[in-house]
Design a protein around this motif. Sequence first.
Motif, PDB file in Angstrom:
ATOM      1  N   LEU A   1       1.400  -1.265   0.068  1.00  0.00           N
ATOM      2  CA  LEU A   1       0.012   0.051   0.119  1.00  0.00           C
ATOM      3  C   LEU A   1       0.335   1.237  -0.058  1.00  0.00           C
ATOM      4  O   LEU A   1       0.850   2.558  -1.096  1.00  0.00           O
ATOM      5  N   ALA A   2       1.859   0.947   0.382  1.00  0.00           N
ATOM      6  CA  ALA A   2       2.700   2.618   0.737  1.00  0.00           C
ATOM      7  C   ALA A   2       3.180   2.676  -0.809  1.00  0.00           C
ATOM      8  O   ALA A   2       3.527   4.022  -1.129  1.00  0.00           O
ATOM      9  N   VAL A   3       4.320   1.665  -1.308  1.00  0.00           N
ATOM     10  CA  VAL A   3       4.610   1.805  -2.881  1.00  0.00           C
ATOM     11  C   VAL A   3       3.890   2.879  -2.982  1.00  0.00           C
ATOM     12  O   VAL A   3       3.946   3.331  -4.133  1.00  0.00           O
ATOM     13  N   SER A   4       2.475   1.541  -3.731  1.00  0.00           N
ATOM     14  CA  SER A   4       1.126   2.162  -4.598  1.00  0.00           C
ATOM     15  C   SER A   4       0.761   3.566  -4.764  1.00  0.00           C
ATOM     16  O   SER A   4       0.655   4.788  -5.292  1.00  0.00           O
ATOM     17  N   CYS A   5       1.047   4.309  -3.023  1.00  0.00           N
ATOM     18  CA  CYS A   5       1.239   5.649  -2.532  1.00  0.00           C
ATOM     19  C   CYS A   5       2.081   6.365  -2.940  1.00  0.00           C
ATOM     20  O   CYS A   5       1.656   7.942  -3.463  1.00  0.00           O
ATOM     21  N   TYR A   6       3.328   5.618  -2.858  1.00  0.00           N
ATOM     22  CA  TYR A   6       4.300   7.471  -3.148  1.00  0.00           C
ATOM     23  C   TYR A   6       4.677   6.618  -5.402  1.00  0.00           C
ATOM     24  O   TYR A   6       5.175   7.782  -5.764  1.00  0.00           O
ATOM     25  N   ASP A   7       3.882   5.862  -5.662  1.00  0.00           N
ATOM     26  CA  ASP A   7       3.802   5.549  -7.258  1.00  0.00           C
ATOM     27  C   ASP A   7       3.317   5.841  -7.603  1.00  0.00           C
ATOM     28  O   ASP A   7       3.107   5.876  -9.057  1.00  0.00           O
ATOM     29  N   GLY A   8       2.019   6.749  -7.540  1.00  0.00           N
ATOM     30  CA  GLY A   8       0.620   7.398  -8.060  1.00  0.00           C
ATOM     31  C   GLY A   8      -0.424   6.971  -7.692  1.00  0.00           C
ATOM     32  O   GLY A   8      -1.199   7.242  -8.949  1.00  0.00           O
ATOM     33  N   ALA A   9      -0.735   5.518  -7.003  1.00  0.00           N
ATOM     34  CA  ALA A   9      -1.941   5.190  -6.968  1.00  0.00           C
ATOM     35  C   ALA A   9      -2.193   5.331  -5.863  1.00  0.00           C
ATOM     36  O   ALA A   9      -3.422   4.214  -5.418  1.00  0.00           O
ATOM     37  N   GLY A  10      -2.178   6.220  -4.858  1.00  0.00           N
ATOM     38  CA  GLY A  10      -2.285   6.674  -3.530  1.00  0.00           C
ATOM     39  C   GLY A  10      -1.837   7.922  -3.048  1.00  0.00           C
ATOM     40  O   GLY A  10      -1.448   8.668  -3.813  1.00  0.00           O
ATOM     41  N   PRO A  11      -2.430   8.164  -2.133  1.00  0.00           N
ATOM     42  CA  PRO A  11      -2.612   9.082  -1.411  1.00  0.00           C
ATOM     43  C   PRO A  11      -0.929   9.154  -0.993  1.00  0.00           C
ATOM     44  O   PRO A  11      -0.253   8.631  -0.076  1.00  0.00           O
ATOM     45  N   ARG A  12      -0.457  10.157  -1.383  1.00  0.00           N
ATOM     46  CA  ARG A  12       0.863  10.676  -1.347  1.00  0.00           C
ATOM     47  C   ARG A  12       1.771  10.524   0.231  1.00  0.00           C
ATOM     48  O   ARG A  12       2.691  10.483   0.951  1.00  0.00           O
TER      49      ARG A  12
END
Length: 518
Positions: A339-350
């Motif tokens: 989840l954290a990776v998705s969020c810094y990868d542009g698929a979730g809240p930064r």
Amino acid sequence: MTMTFDPEQVEPAGAAEERSKLQQHFGRVDIFFFLVCTLVGIDGLGTLATVGGEGFSWLLICLLLFAVPSSMLLAELGAAYPAEGGPYVWVRMAFGHLAGAVNNFFYWVTNPVWMGGTLVGTALGGLVVFYNGGEDFSTPFTYVFAGVFIWAGTLFAILSFRVGKWVATIGALARFLLLGVFSVLVVAYGAENGFDGPSLAEYGPSFSGFVALVPLVLFSLVGFELPSAAGEEMTDAAKDVPAGIRKSVVATGLLYGIPLLGILLVLPTDQASGLSGFPEAIRQSLTVFGGEVTTAPDGTVTATLSGFGTGVGYLLGALVALVAFTSGLTWIMGSDRTLAVSCYDGAGPRYLGAFSARFGTPLRVNVLSGVLASVVFVAATEITDGDLGKFFGVVLALAISTTLISYLGIFPAAWKLRRADPDRPRPYRAPALGLLTVVSSAWIAFATVQLLFPGLGDEWFGEDYRLDGWAQDEKWLYLLTELVPLAVFVGIATAFWTAGRRHVARSRPVEPAERSTT
């Protein structure tokens, strides 16, 4: 390390900084123990035993025709694409950011819900059997225990893999000890009292058993990809992932099959249950060290321990709780990273895509998981009766099952990436990749259908398939109760993706040299 073959790919602002915080502490032995801890749980053993020998047969069938094929797919992905947040990255690379965001939310949300909704109960079930004479603990004790259980898990998830991997190792060793001792006890009990298991004919698989049991078995046999959630924290993923998965398939089969057979041989089928079936079987077999087994007029079997049997029971009850605790911990450690990776990868809240500079772990997501698990526990404890309780039970079961749905994105990613990225070095290549993809995905598709339409193909929403409290004529209401939360999950995941788009605008193109790295 940006894992992509897309020439238009951009690296979101801050992604490189977050990856720079990762710490490499994950070797081959660690991967094996982590997988054993991930795959081998005890919360479903009693449930499988409730159907007698057929549960054992379907376990073997699913091991051979689901666990083996799917593990090969995941070994190829984990070795070829050892990116942090692997399960998310593979789906994003294959099908895009939106698909990655939705699939990954399903993958993540299961785990805090499972920890607060089932694993706490499993741990308490073991303690109740051996420490409290089979009587429920008081409400204050239950809340205190659940708080320690959930937030100790959250704390260990926050600590680096240098610490967390040892907790997983202890959990794996606890499984070997618990299930090994139980196996010896079963033999000793049978030698002294005779075995009282199902007849050979009762081991024959049936279609109704297939419909009822396969989703539960599949839920117990997924997770071979979880170490790849920490792909950039591994010392040599290309070699260690396939080797760890191969060994864990064998260990999982033995550690599930032997205790399940033991439950069937020791505990009458009508005495087994999801939470207490395995601890009750342990207690009954422990009477070889001291105690007695009595049978009531209604057929209820009660085991009472004394002397040395009581002391060993205390130890094994503690191991039951430890196994439940470490089951949740490894899944939280892995899925929180995705989840954290998705969020810094542009698929979730930064905001959620931040790793701790000190520990190299996704601290904010870890805390979010702890909060969600706590909320689920409180709700599961307080909402127990009446119509509200039956609706909550459906939503809880659905949330716990969403991990299975996420594999509809993960398994096909192996086939798509081999076709779309053929030049990628693949240290391990799964044989007959297309066939493995179809077989593995078909099992998951079937389980998903049964989640929405329990009993379909035999007796849709029949008595043997629906949850307690529901009537046969409420099947459409049940379906609506399933579809609404699914829609909510998709909506949240889409909102995550929308939020992630904002910081992609502040991104830079990824150079070809970076795209070719691993």
